[in-house]
Motif scaffolding. Sequence first.
Motif, PDB file in Angstrom:
ATOM      1  N   ARG A 196      27.665  51.754  48.812  1.00  0.00           N
ATOM      2  CA  ARG A 196      27.223  50.176  48.710  1.00  0.00           C
ATOM      3  C   ARG A 196      28.343  49.469  49.796  1.00  0.00           C
ATOM      4  O   ARG A 196      29.247  49.856  50.002  1.00  0.00           O
ATOM      5  CB  ARG A 196      27.366  49.709  47.477  1.00  0.00           C
ATOM      6  CG  ARG A 196      26.393  50.000  46.345  1.00  0.00           C
ATOM      7  CD  ARG A 196      26.726  49.552  45.132  1.00  0.00           C
ATOM      8  NE  ARG A 196      25.686  50.065  44.159  1.00  0.00           N
ATOM      9  CZ  ARG A 196      26.127  50.690  43.380  1.00  0.00           C
ATOM     10  NH1 ARG A 196      27.350  51.178  43.219  1.00  0.00           N
ATOM     11  NH2 ARG A 196      25.228  51.201  42.252  1.00  0.00           N
ATOM     12  N   THR A 202      34.927  42.300  50.537  1.00  0.00           N
ATOM     13  CA  THR A 202      36.314  42.199  50.319  1.00  0.00           C
ATOM     14  C   THR A 202      37.053  40.805  51.397  1.00  0.00           C
ATOM     15  O   THR A 202      37.506  40.206  51.048  1.00  0.00           O
ATOM     16  CB  THR A 202      36.999  43.434  50.666  1.00  0.00           C
ATOM     17  OG1 THR A 202      36.554  44.578  49.864  1.00  0.00           O
ATOM     18  CG2 THR A 202      38.589  43.311  50.284  1.00  0.00           C
TER      19      THR A 202
ATOM     20  N   LEU B 143      38.597  51.959  36.587  1.00  0.00           N
ATOM     21  CA  LEU B 143      39.139  51.468  37.862  1.00  0.00           C
ATOM     22  C   LEU B 143      39.980  49.950  37.482  1.00  0.00           C
ATOM     23  O   LEU B 143      40.689  50.071  38.284  1.00  0.00           O
ATOM     24  CB  LEU B 143      37.831  51.377  38.932  1.00  0.00           C
ATOM     25  CG  LEU B 143      36.933  52.751  39.260  1.00  0.00           C
ATOM     26  CD1 LEU B 143      35.978  52.111  40.196  1.00  0.00           C
ATOM     27  CD2 LEU B 143      37.807  53.722  39.640  1.00  0.00           C
ATOM     28  N   LEU B 144      39.213  49.285  36.833  1.00  0.00           N
ATOM     29  CA  LEU B 144      39.753  48.074  36.879  1.00  0.00           C
ATOM     30  C   LEU B 144      39.760  47.538  35.284  1.00  0.00           C
ATOM     31  O   LEU B 144      38.705  47.882  34.713  1.00  0.00           O
ATOM     32  CB  LEU B 144      38.942  46.858  37.584  1.00  0.00           C
ATOM     33  CG  LEU B 144      38.786  47.009  38.939  1.00  0.00           C
ATOM     34  CD1 LEU B 144      38.198  45.863  39.478  1.00  0.00           C
ATOM     35  CD2 LEU B 144      40.278  47.050  39.700  1.00  0.00           C
ATOM     36  N   ALA B 153      40.729  42.780  46.619  1.00  0.00           N
ATOM     37  CA  ALA B 153      40.505  43.945  46.466  1.00  0.00           C
ATOM     38  C   ALA B 153      39.697  44.502  45.418  1.00  0.00           C
ATOM     39  O   ALA B 153      38.961  45.417  45.627  1.00  0.00           O
ATOM     40  CB  ALA B 153      42.112  44.494  46.624  1.00  0.00           C
ATOM     41  N   GLU B 154      39.943  43.496  44.325  1.00  0.00           N
ATOM     42  CA  GLU B 154      38.847  44.057  43.211  1.00  0.00           C
ATOM     43  C   GLU B 154      37.546  43.625  43.424  1.00  0.00           C
ATOM     44  O   GLU B 154      36.673  44.317  42.964  1.00  0.00           O
ATOM     45  CB  GLU B 154      39.412  43.130  41.999  1.00  0.00           C
ATOM     46  CG  GLU B 154      40.760  43.731  41.224  1.00  0.00           C
ATOM     47  CD  GLU B 154      42.053  43.289  42.082  1.00  0.00           C
ATOM     48  OE1 GLU B 154      42.026  42.153  42.957  1.00  0.00           O
ATOM     49  OE2 GLU B 154      42.837  44.223  42.134  1.00  0.00           O
ATOM     50  N   ILE B 155      37.136  42.755  44.390  1.00  0.00           N
ATOM     51  CA  ILE B 155      36.105  42.314  44.831  1.00  0.00           C
ATOM     52  C   ILE B 155      35.310  43.441  45.271  1.00  0.00           C
ATOM     53  O   ILE B 155      34.156  44.012  45.088  1.00  0.00           O
ATOM     54  CB  ILE B 155      35.890  41.167  45.642  1.00  0.00           C
ATOM     55  CG1 ILE B 155      36.437  39.735  45.175  1.00  0.00           C
ATOM     56  CG2 ILE B 155      34.624  40.896  46.436  1.00  0.00           C
ATOM     57  CD1 ILE B 155      35.373  39.225  44.105  1.00  0.00           C
ATOM     58  N   GLY B 156      36.021  44.217  46.388  1.00  0.00           N
ATOM     59  CA  GLY B 156      35.796  45.332  47.095  1.00  0.00           C
ATOM     60  C   GLY B 156      35.362  46.483  46.187  1.00  0.00           C
ATOM     61  O   GLY B 156      34.159  47.221  46.206  1.00  0.00           O
ATOM     62  N   VAL B 157      36.248  46.943  45.019  1.00  0.00           N
ATOM     63  CA  VAL B 157      35.862  47.873  44.315  1.00  0.00           C
ATOM     64  C   VAL B 157      34.764  47.681  43.294  1.00  0.00           C
ATOM     65  O   VAL B 157      33.962  48.569  43.151  1.00  0.00           O
ATOM     66  CB  VAL B 157      37.091  48.010  43.234  1.00  0.00           C
ATOM     67  CG1 VAL B 157      36.754  48.974  42.154  1.00  0.00           C
ATOM     68  CG2 VAL B 157      38.306  48.504  44.006  1.00  0.00           C
ATOM     69  N   ALA B 159      32.105  45.527  44.243  1.00  0.00           N
ATOM     70  CA  ALA B 159      30.939  45.709  45.067  1.00  0.00           C
ATOM     71  C   ALA B 159      30.517  47.467  45.039  1.00  0.00           C
ATOM     72  O   ALA B 159      29.311  47.661  44.942  1.00  0.00           O
ATOM     73  CB  ALA B 159      31.378  45.403  46.437  1.00  0.00           C
ATOM     74  N   THR B 160      31.647  48.210  45.337  1.00  0.00           N
ATOM     75  CA  THR B 160      31.282  49.765  45.431  1.00  0.00           C
ATOM     76  C   THR B 160      30.464  50.265  44.164  1.00  0.00           C
ATOM     77  O   THR B 160      29.778  51.065  44.442  1.00  0.00           O
ATOM     78  CB  THR B 160      32.532  50.329  45.750  1.00  0.00           C
ATOM     79  OG1 THR B 160      33.212  49.672  47.108  1.00  0.00           O
ATOM     80  CG2 THR B 160      32.160  51.788  46.056  1.00  0.00           C
ATOM     81  N   VAL B 161      31.006  49.613  43.223  1.00  0.00           N
ATOM     82  CA  VAL B 161      30.243  50.157  41.903  1.00  0.00           C
ATOM     83  C   VAL B 161      29.167  49.292  41.538  1.00  0.00           C
ATOM     84  O   VAL B 161      28.580  49.525  40.301  1.00  0.00           O
ATOM     85  CB  VAL B 161      31.302  50.426  40.742  1.00  0.00           C
ATOM     86  CG1 VAL B 161      32.534  51.302  41.117  1.00  0.00           C
ATOM     87  CG2 VAL B 161      31.855  48.892  40.226  1.00  0.00           C
TER      88      VAL B 161
END
Lengths: 396, 396
Positions: A196, A202, B143-144, B153-157, B159-161
Motif C-alpha cells: 500500500r 506520511t 505495531l502501534l 510516522a504513525e500515519i505511514g504505518v 496506511a501500510t496496514v
Amino acid sequence: MITFKEAYQKVLDHPLDLGIENVPLLNSLNRILAEDIYADRDFPPFDRATKDGIAIQFSDLANNRHAFKIEGVAAAGVVQQVLKDKSNCLEVMTGAVVPNHCDTVVMYEHLTIEDGAVTITKNVTKGQNIHYQGSDEKKGTLLLSKRKKISPAEIGVMATVGKAMVMVKGNPKICTVATGNELVEVDEIPKPHQIRKSNMLTIESALLNSKIEAGSLHLLDDKKEIERELEKALQDNDVLLLSGGVSKGKFDFIPEVMESLGVKKVFHRVLQRPGKPFWFGIHPKLKTVIFSFPGNPVSTFANYHLYFLPWLQTSWGISIDKLYIKLSTAITISLPLTRFIQVNTEEKEGVLWATPVMENGSGDLTSLAKSDGFICLEPRNKEYEVGEVVSFVKTR
Amino acid sequence: MITFKEAYQKVLDHPLDLGIENVPLLNSLNRILAEDIYADRDFPPFDRATKDGIAIQFSDLANNRHAFKIEGVAAAGVVQQVLKDKSNCLEVMTGAVVPNHCDTVVMYEHLTIEDGAVTITKNVTKGQNIHYQGSDEKKGTLLLSKRKKISPAEIGVMATVGKAMVMVKGNPKICTVATGNELVEVDEIPKPHQIRKSNMLTIESALLNSKIEAGSLHLLDDKKEIERELEKALQDNDVLLLSGGVSKGKFDFIPEVMESLGVKKVFHRVLQRPGKPFWFGIHPKLKTVIFSFPGNPVSTFANYHLYFLPWLQTSWGISIDKLYIKLSTAITISLPLTRFIQVNTEEKEGVLWATPVMENGSGDLTSLAKSDGFICLEPRNKEYEVGEVVSFVKTR
C-alpha cells in the motif's frame, strides 16, 4: 557525489518567494506573521481597576479618615465615573475605568461595609490595585514583529489590537508524487507482490503540521504517462515532492523525464545514509522546485526533514530550527557518509538525551513510529561518546 | 482557599469519558489513537530487492563463474519471476520480489554488462541487498498501541496496514464563554472604556492545537441573561471554559448562577499567582465540567495550561506532559502562594534554560507573546538557585 553539507547548501540556495496571504485571525494560528503589529492604543487603554472594591482619593485617607460613604458603582464597560465628594468613595469593579478624582483602589477583602459606609481594615498604599494606562505598552509600540510563528498568545495580542484579518507568509502549492507499479491505495487489499501507498501519506500529514494541504499524484512505471503527468504537475505547483524513481533501475525514468521537461538537475546522490539517491532540481522558467526522494520510507522521511523543512523555513525568511541533544550511547561512524540515526528522546532534569532505535535498514517503516527524530553524525575517526552533544532533527 | 496541589488533584478527579470516534486516516493526525494497530501481513510482505541490479543464485557464483546471461527483468509491482537456468541471472529492480531460485542481489554499480552478459566486479556476500519477508515485523505483531498520539510516522504505518479509517479518542464539546460589558468584538472600534475580546480567542486557538473546535459565547453583566444562556450551554456542551465573572465584584454572578442551575462547586480560589480566583465545578446530572478562569489574560492562559490540558489528557487516558527546565536566574518566592512565572526558554547544547520575562502583572496580555511558558515554583524559605531544575509548562 556531493557531501551532505554541500547538498544542504545547494537546496537552501534555491528558495522561492512565497508571497503573503491575508487570512482570518484564527486561521493565522501556526502560520508565519508577515506584518508588524503595533499597539493601536495604550495598553491598558485606561487606568484600570484590578480588584473589586472601592476607589478613593488617597489624600483623604491620609487625613486619618477611615470610613467612606458610597456614592455609587463604577462597573466595567461603562464610561468613567466621577467621585463628586472626595471624602466619599465609589464601588469599583475589576476591569472598570478608575473613577475621576480617585487614585487608589481597596479590595473588598480589606473592607467592612455597614449602612452604606465603608471602613478600611488594612494598610493602604497610594495607587494600589490600579493597572495604569500605557503601563504595559504605549500606543504605537511594536508588539509583534513579522516572521514570528503565530501561537495562541500572538492570537490574543492581535485580537486586542483589532486584527480580524492577518497577513501571513504564503504557503507553496505542493504536489506529492508516489511512483511505482507496486503501490496500491490504502483501502485496497494488496496482492502478494504489491504494497500500500504509505510514504506520501506520511509526507502529506507532515505537511499538514506546517499547515500546508498538498495535492497528490501516483505515477505508474510508464515513461509516457510520467512525462504527461509531470509536465502538468510542474506547471500547476510550486514544489513537487517525489518518492521513488530516482535509483538506477530500468523504470527509474524520473531524472531523464525531468530533464526532457526543462528541469535543471542541481544534484543527484549525496554522501549520506539513509537517503543517498536524493535528486534535487529546479525548473528555471516555471520556478518549480523538485525534491525527488528515494523510495524507502526512512529515506523519504529523513530527507523531508533534512532538506525540505529548512528549505521551507528559508523561503519564509525565518530562521531554521536547530536542536542539539546528548548521546546516551557511544556510536562509531566508520563509512565516509553523513549518518542520520533514528533515536528516542528523553528529557531528564532539563537535559535532552538520545538513544538509538533498533531498526532494520531504510525500508523499515515501522521503526519511524518508534523514534522521535534523527541525530546527525559526520564521519570521524574518534568515537562519539556518551554525553556528547550532537545535532538533532525532531520528527514528532 | 486550597493549595495548587489540592486544586490540581480535584480537577483530575473529575475526568469525562470522551468515547471514541472513527475518522479518515489523515484526519487522525495529532489525535489520540483509540485502537491497537497490528501488522496485517509480514513486513516486508515478500523478500524484497533493496537495490537495482541482478538477482543470482549465490552457489553458482561460488562455483567461480562471474559472467551471467540475463534471462529477463523482475520489475517492482509484478508477480514473482522465476530464474529458469540457475547459471543465468535476472535483472531486478528496487521494490521487486526477489525471483524464485535467486538468493542474492548485486547492484548495477558492481557490474559490467556487455552483449546481454553480466560480469560482477566486486566481492559478493550471499543474501546481500535483500530485505527479507517479515524481517521488520511478523504478521500479527502489535505495531502501534492505543493511547499513542498520532504523528506522521504513525500515519505511514497505518496506511501500510490499510487503515483508511482510524479509531481515535473523542473530543469534548466545548464552549468558551467571555463575560463582561466592557468587551467588544475584534473587528469593532472600542470606546475609551471598552476593550476587545481577546482572552477567549487565545483559548479557542489553544484548543485548535489540541484539534478541538470550540463554540463561543459572550455574556453581558445581566443576571437573567447569564442564567438563560448558561442553562443552555450546560446542556449543549461537555465542558465550559469561562473567563471573568468569578471575582468578588457586584456583577460577578457566575458562581451564584451556576449553583442555581444545579452546578456543584468543587472549589473556588486557589493559593496561587496568577490565577487565584479560579472557580471549578461540575453538573452532576448533565456531567458538564466547568472551568471558570479569572478574567485577566495571564491568569486565564496560565490556568488553561495548568488545569485544563492535564484534565483533557487524563480524560483521554494518556499520561500528562511533564517537563523540567534549568533556571538561568536565582528567584526567591516569599508569599505562601504557588507561583507561575513566565519565562523564555533557550536550548544550549542539549540543556533547556529558563529566563523570567519582564511583565507587568496578570493583566499584561502582551507579556504572553514574549514568553514560551511558565515555570512552577512552590513557596520555600531557600532561594531557587541558578542551574536548579524546576517544573515547566510549555505554552507554545
